[in-house]
Design an enzyme around this catalytic site. Structure first.
Site, short mmCIF file in Angstrom:
data_model
loop_
_atom_site.label_atom_id
_atom_site.label_comp_id
_atom_site.label_asym_id
_atom_site.label_seq_id
_atom_site.Cartn_x
_atom_site.Cartn_y
_atom_site.Cartn_z
CE LYS A 61 -0.60 5.86 -0.62
NZ LYS A 61 -0.22 7.08 0.05
CG HIS A 94 -0.22 10.17 -5.42
ND1 HIS A 94 0.60 10.35 -4.33
CD2 HIS A 94 -1.37 9.63 -4.94
CE1 HIS A 94 -0.03 9.93 -3.24
NE2 HIS A 94 -1.23 9.49 -3.59
CD GLU A 100 2.50 8.71 -1.64
OE1 GLU A 100 2.47 7.74 -2.41
OE2 GLU A 100 1.81 8.78 -0.61
CD GLU A 153 -4.92 11.66 -3.08
OE1 GLU A 153 -5.56 10.69 -2.67
OE2 GLU A 153 -3.72 11.60 -3.41
N GLY A 156 -2.00 9.38 4.30
CA GLY A 156 -1.23 8.40 5.07
C GLY A 156 -0.96 8.83 6.50
CB SER A 170 -6.51 9.67 6.42
OG SER A 170 -5.10 9.71 6.49
C1 PEP Z 1 -3.40 8.14 -1.49
O1 PEP Z 1 -2.43 7.42 -1.57
O2 PEP Z 1 -3.79 8.72 -2.51
C2 PEP Z 1 -4.08 8.28 -0.21
C3 PEP Z 1 -5.12 9.05 -0.12
O3 PEP Z 1 -3.58 7.55 0.84
P1 PEP Z 1 -4.28 7.29 2.27
O4 PEP Z 1 -5.71 6.94 2.00
O5 PEP Z 1 -3.49 6.19 2.87
O6 PEP Z 1 -4.18 8.58 3.03
#
Ligand code: PEP
Length: 250
Positions: free
Chosen positions: A13, A96, A98, A167, A173, A212
């Site tokens: 990130k 993603h 985000e 995801e 996160g 996570s």
């Molecule tokens: C990600 O940024 O794709 C992600 C899975 O983050 P985290 O592992 O911190 O949850």
């Protein structure tokens, strides 16, 4: 059960510094040995050149976190697939959550970015996932299937050229991981959709889990029949944690 090589992808990130990157890669190189999985770190664009150098001769590939759908021109702040290729990028994350959230990226834009990456021989890691609200409303399958459908028929390319990352947004996160069975259920849905689109390739397409994933839960998640690796945010920034996840991927 699929037998393909797993892929462990770190997503840094917007984290890192020249000194921090060097220290992190040095530890990874020292302890990674010969991983059973493929390993990639997806780094912020300004550090591509530095990390390309740091990774030279190691078993770790270089990845990026986004790519423009456009080939070149007046798109301030963007970087093209050709530019990523210049730095030896092998994988790029597209769609993603985000970026879908903060940059309002649509399924169509994600598909166009997927096409741009593929046309330069860069493997897109296409992210799909539902919000907590969508999950609670029983809409998980509808949402992830719609997101995957957008990239299944990218002109002139075979679906086998992409990597999918499931995801769940509520797990990114937050420290709240999907239970292995919960994640497997969605991965099985995605696999079935891939099978319907291209039965001969579906078993070979890697579907990563992200959200996570950490040194403690990685082994159970990665043991699921349709979980072919991980996309790891926070834990990929801490060398011992990332190394433990890599070790869990067999
Ligand atoms: C990600 O940024 O794709 C992600 C899975 O983050 P985290 O592992 O911190 O949850």
């Amino acid at each position: 059960m699929t037998t393909k090589t797993k892929l462990i992808a770190g997503n840094w990130k917007m984290n890192g510094s020249l000194a921090g990157n060097a220290a992190l890669i040095e530890i990874l190189r020292e302890h990674i040995g010969r991983p059973a999985s493929e390993v990639v770190v997806c780094v912020p664009a300004p550090y591509l050149q530095q990390v390309q150098g740091l990774l030279a001769g190691s078993p770790i590939d270089l990845g990026a976190q986004d790519v423009s759908a456009e080939p070149q021109g007046a798109f301030t702040g963007e970087h093209s697939a050709a530019m990523l290729k210049d730095f030896g990028v092998r994988y790029v994350i597209v769609g993603h959550s985000e970026r879908r959230k903060y940059h309002r990226e649509t399924d169509e834009e994600v598909a166009a970015k997927t096409a741009a990456a593929l046309s330069h021989g860069i493997t897109p890691i296409v992210c799909v996932g539902e919000t907590l609200q969508q999950r609670d409303a029983g809409r998980t399958a509808e949402v992830v299937k719609r997101q995957l459908a957008a990239v299944i028929h990218v002109n002139g390319h075979c679906i086998s050229e992409i990597v999918v990352a499931y995801e769940p947004i509520w797990a990114i996160g937050t420290g709240q991981t999907a239970a292995p069975e919960q994640a497997q259920a969605v991965h099985a849905l995605l696999r079935a959709q891939l099978h319907h689109a291209a039965s001969e390739h579906a078993a070979g397409i890697r579907i990563l889990y992200g959200g996570s994933m950490n040194a403690t839960n990685a082994a159970d998640l990665l043991a699921q029949p349709d979980i072919d690796g991980g996309l790891i945010g926070g834990a990929s920034l801490v060398a011992p944690n990332f190394l433990q996840i890599i070790a869990a991927a067999r």
